[in-house]
Design an enzyme around this catalytic site. Structure first.
Site: not given
Length: 483
Positions: A137-138
């Site tokens: 998700h980064a």
């Protein structure tokens, strides 16, 4: 790396992986089989390198970055590490596929390398070929990850010579899409809201407008009215600390069935998705003697863009009552519809910055729960995330192979052990359920309740749909996995 991206690395642990995923099922073109698709992917693996920096960069922090997370090109990048071939035991069933994908989704991504993997899966007895991708998700939010895949697909069944999914051209809007909260952890709302509030510091009138917007949001929550904040969600077995075990289940239904229900009830398709979730969860919790007296509350990412507003800046969240205290499915749908109408009306009465800021207030308790292991909150801010991401209304292909289904996989966190995400492709809508395997048992049974609830709605509303048994139930199953 922006702080709103690095928070997904800071909040990650063995029991809390922070990656999203997607599973595609490909039907080989006429005259070919799954072995031909495997050969095409193998040729692409030997030929196609990633097209942009997103696929090659890895996270790093050191004295040179002052202890903050940053991105750098991986000097030892190897496409063979990131793209892997898998085979199911013969004859491969859908349950075998769910088991493999659950296990793959449970394991952490290696932070010393770019934070993504693609698994090419053969062996399904029905002749289809599967592609599972997970991405941190980064790096990308859930919709961004799905759009990365879709950029490698075509609406032309005759098109050949297409690049592999990892070699599709990148675009700036791909990773942080306008509906970036819709799959997985709702980080894009925080990103958008943070930026909007920072801008508002320089605009006195907008900054002043935030005060009544936030006060109004809190007042609606205190009186249990629609909006971006809830103070009434009950404690349930879904709202506990989670483990690193993951369980995934998926099933598809014809979109037309949901559209006809929506038309008969003067509701939206998203209202029907929410009602099905509420009805299924009511039956599921009742089976486990864990149904609370108060209605469950869902956090619903919504697009609030109007007209030609620029993409990426009109995202909000609404808290929707799911009507789980109601036995009648039509009454439950009415409760859902009313809650969503009230919430959208409140949000639309605010300025753009007010909408984003109040959305950030609504999900702030979730961030507190992640940081504290859900120990600092007397009750959950909501019970479940329910997202509906519209997809293309035409079939998609990769080198002539038709995409039969796209199933999303998400990010359970402490206090939110179940995530429900829907995606539509062509004429079907797929429900993907991602859960902590220890906290939420038997997702296959929960999917059965979705099917029962859809039938109950159709019967109560007098909707008649001509479908065969396979189409009415779709395909689905579940399995637990820990990497």
């Amino acid at each position: 790396m922006p702080p709103t991206d690095s928070m997904f690395l800071l909040g990650e642990s063995r029991d809390h992986p922070m990656h999203v995923g997607g599973l595609l099922l490909l039907q080989p073109p006429d005259g070919q089989d799954a072995g031909d698709l495997r050969s095409m992917f193998a040729e692409a693996l030997a030929r196609d390198e990633p097209a942009g920096p997103l696929w090659r960069r890895r996270p790093t922090r050191s004295l040179f970055t002052l202890g903050q997370w940053a991105w750098e090109d991986d000097p030892r990048f190897s496409i063979d590490y990131h793209v892997r071939f898998n085979a199911l035991p013969s004859p491969g069933t859908m349950d075998d596929l769910w088991e493999l994908v659950s296990r793959l989704h449970a394991s952490l991504l290696d932070r010393t390398r770019p934070l993504w993997e693609m698994h090419l899966i053969e062996g399904l007895a029905d002749g289809r070929y599967a592609l599972y991708v997970k991405i941190h998700h980064a790096v990308a939010d859930g919709v961004g990850a799905m759009r990365l895949l879709r950029r490698a697909l075509s609406t032309d069944p005759e098109r050949t010579g297409m690049p592999a999914p990892w070699a599709a051209p990148e675009v700036q809007s791909t990773t942080r899409s306008a509906m970036g909260t819709a799959i997985g952890f709702p980080g894009a709302v925080v990103r958008a809201a943070t930026g909007a509030v920072n801008d508002a510091v320089h605009v006195v009138s907008e900054a002043a407008a935030l005060v009544p917007a936030v006060i109004g949001t809190v007042d609606r929550a205190l009186h249990n009215r629609g909006g971006s904040l809830s103070l009434s969600a009950p404690n349930t077995i879904l709202n506990r600390q989670i483990s690193g075990s993951r369980r995934f289940a998926a099933r598809s239904w014809p979109l037309e069935r949901l559209r006809m229900v929506a038309k008969a009830a003067d509701a939206t398709l998203n209202d029907v998705v929410l009602e099905l979730s509420g009805g299924a969860l009511r039956a599921f919790l009742a089976e486990h003697e864990a149904l609370p007296d108060d209605s469950l509350v869902a956090m619903v990412p919504v697009s609030l863009r109007q007209g030609k507003a620029p993409a990426g800046n009109e995202i909000g969240v609404l808290m929707c009552t799911l009507g789980t205290q109601c036995d009648d499915p039509v009454e439950r749908l009415a409760r859902v519809r009313g809650s969503m109408i009230e919430g959208k009306h409140a949000m639309n009465s605010m300025s753009r910055i007010g909408r984003l800021a109040t959305s950030a207030v609504g999900i702030a308790p979730l961030a507190v729960g992640v940081l504290t292991g859900n120990r600092a909150l007397p009750r959950p801010p909501f019970n479940v995330i329910v997202s509906n991401v519209p997809g293309p209304d035409t079939p998609l292909y990769w080198n002539g192979a038709r995409v039969d289904a796209v199933y999303p996989l998400s990010v359970p966190v402490d206090g939110q052990a179940l995530n429900i995400t829907c995606t539509s492709t062509d004429d079907e809508i797929a429900f993907g359920l991602t859960a902590c395997g220890r906290t939420v048992p038997d997702l296959t049974r929960l999917l059965d309740h979705f099917d029962d609830e859809l039938g109950a709605l159709e019967s109560a509303l007098g909707v008649r749909v001509e479908v065969d048994d396979d189409m009415s139930r779709g395909s689905g199953g579940s399995a637990a996995g820990r990497g």
